[in-house]
Design a protein around this motif. Sequence first.
Motif, short mmCIF file in Angstrom:
data_model
loop_
_atom_site.label_atom_id
_atom_site.label_comp_id
_atom_site.label_asym_id
_atom_site.label_seq_id
_atom_site.Cartn_x
_atom_site.Cartn_y
_atom_site.Cartn_z
N VAL A 178 15.49 15.52 4.73
CA VAL A 178 14.52 15.82 5.78
C VAL A 178 13.16 15.22 5.43
CG1 VAL A 178 13.45 17.65 7.15
CG2 VAL A 178 15.83 17.86 6.44
N ASN A 179 12.75 15.32 4.17
CA ASN A 179 11.49 14.69 3.76
C ASN A 179 11.53 13.18 3.98
OD1 ASN A 179 9.74 16.74 2.92
ND2 ASN A 179 10.75 16.91 0.95
N SER A 180 12.61 12.57 3.59
CA SER A 180 12.73 11.11 3.73
C SER A 180 12.74 10.69 5.20
CB SER A 180 13.99 10.61 3.03
OG SER A 180 13.88 10.82 1.65
N ALA A 181 13.37 11.49 6.04
CA ALA A 181 13.37 11.17 7.47
C ALA A 181 11.95 11.19 8.03
CB ALA A 181 14.26 12.15 8.23
N SER A 182 11.19 12.20 7.66
CA SER A 182 9.80 12.29 8.11
C SER A 182 8.97 11.13 7.57
CB SER A 182 9.21 13.63 7.68
OG SER A 182 7.85 13.71 8.02
N GLU A 183 9.14 10.81 6.28
CA GLU A 183 8.39 9.72 5.66
C GLU A 183 8.76 8.36 6.26
OE1 GLU A 183 9.19 10.16 1.52
OE2 GLU A 183 8.00 12.00 1.37
N CYS A 184 10.02 8.18 6.60
CA CYS A 184 10.47 6.93 7.22
C CYS A 184 9.78 6.72 8.57
CB CYS A 184 11.98 6.95 7.37
SG CYS A 184 12.68 5.44 8.07
N LEU A 185 9.74 7.76 9.38
CA LEU A 185 9.06 7.66 10.67
C LEU A 185 7.57 7.38 10.49
CD1 LEU A 185 10.82 10.57 12.55
CD2 LEU A 185 10.85 8.17 13.24
N ALA A 186 6.95 8.05 9.52
CA ALA A 186 5.52 7.83 9.26
C ALA A 186 5.27 6.39 8.80
CB ALA A 186 5.02 8.81 8.21
N TYR A 187 6.14 5.86 7.96
CA TYR A 187 6.00 4.48 7.48
C TYR A 187 6.05 3.49 8.64
CZ TYR A 187 7.17 0.05 5.28
OH TYR A 187 7.17 -1.27 4.92
N TYR A 188 7.06 3.62 9.47
CA TYR A 188 7.22 2.67 10.58
C TYR A 188 6.20 2.90 11.68
CZ TYR A 188 11.26 0.46 8.60
OH TYR A 188 12.08 -0.26 7.78
N SER A 189 5.55 4.05 11.71
CA SER A 189 4.54 4.29 12.75
C SER A 189 3.32 3.39 12.57
CB SER A 189 4.10 5.76 12.73
OG SER A 189 3.30 6.04 11.60
N HIS A 190 3.07 2.92 11.36
CA HIS A 190 1.88 2.09 11.10
C HIS A 190 2.15 0.60 11.27
CE1 HIS A 190 -0.23 5.62 9.78
NE2 HIS A 190 0.76 5.92 8.98
N LEU A 191 3.38 0.19 11.25
CA LEU A 191 3.69 -1.24 11.28
C LEU A 191 3.49 -1.94 12.63
CD1 LEU A 191 6.75 -1.53 8.91
CD2 LEU A 191 4.36 -2.01 8.44
N PRO A 192 3.79 -1.32 13.77
CA PRO A 192 3.66 -2.07 15.02
C PRO A 192 2.26 -2.63 15.27
CG PRO A 192 4.86 -0.05 15.42
CD PRO A 192 4.36 0.01 14.00
N SER A 193 1.23 -1.89 14.93
CA SER A 193 -0.14 -2.37 15.15
C SER A 193 -0.48 -3.52 14.22
CB SER A 193 -1.14 -1.24 14.92
OG SER A 193 -0.89 -0.19 15.79
N ILE A 194 0.08 -3.51 13.03
CA ILE A 194 -0.24 -4.52 12.03
C ILE A 194 0.50 -5.82 12.31
CG2 ILE A 194 -0.03 -5.10 9.57
CD1 ILE A 194 -0.21 -2.05 9.03
N ILE A 195 1.77 -5.73 12.67
CA ILE A 195 2.63 -6.91 12.76
C ILE A 195 2.78 -7.44 14.18
CG2 ILE A 195 4.96 -7.74 12.22
CD1 ILE A 195 5.08 -5.79 9.97
N SER A 196 2.25 -6.76 15.17
CA SER A 196 2.54 -7.12 16.56
C SER A 196 1.88 -8.41 17.03
CB SER A 196 2.12 -5.98 17.49
OG SER A 196 0.73 -5.82 17.45
N HIS A 197 0.86 -8.88 16.37
CA HIS A 197 0.14 -10.06 16.84
C HIS A 197 0.85 -11.34 16.40
CE1 HIS A 197 -2.97 -7.35 18.05
NE2 HIS A 197 -3.04 -6.87 16.82
#
Length: 126
Positions: free
Chosen positions: A50-69
């Motif tokens: 459950v911790n890893s599931a939450s951390e995985c979502l948090a990790y990927y939540s930051h990537l779209p803004s960084i890599i989208s350009h």
Amino acid sequence: IWYNDYTPSQRGNILLKASTLIRDSHFEELVEREVLDTSRTAAEIRGYDVNSASECLAYYSHLPSIISHGTAHNIDNSLAYTLREPIGVTVGIGAWNYPLMNAISKSAPALAFGNAMVYKPAEMTP
């Protein structure tokens, strides 16, 4: 619709909200369900799944803004441009032994970058 209706930062915010909900509101409920699904101990599931599931979502939540350009390069008087667009519909096939973490680890990157996700759990998953 997901890609067109939501900006990368909005998609990231949705994933971060899901991470927060897992961690703060649904943690014990998910532990109980994973115990029933996998017959593993609650302590093991609390410590990893459950911790890893939450951390995985948090990790990927930051990537779209960084890599989208897209990126542009001027090479020998020609222009090379990288445009990042979603693939469309992606598929994840789950394993029986870690159903929650398996589903999240396959879905989070797909959803973060604007794809739809079809997830097929293992036949052995209750």
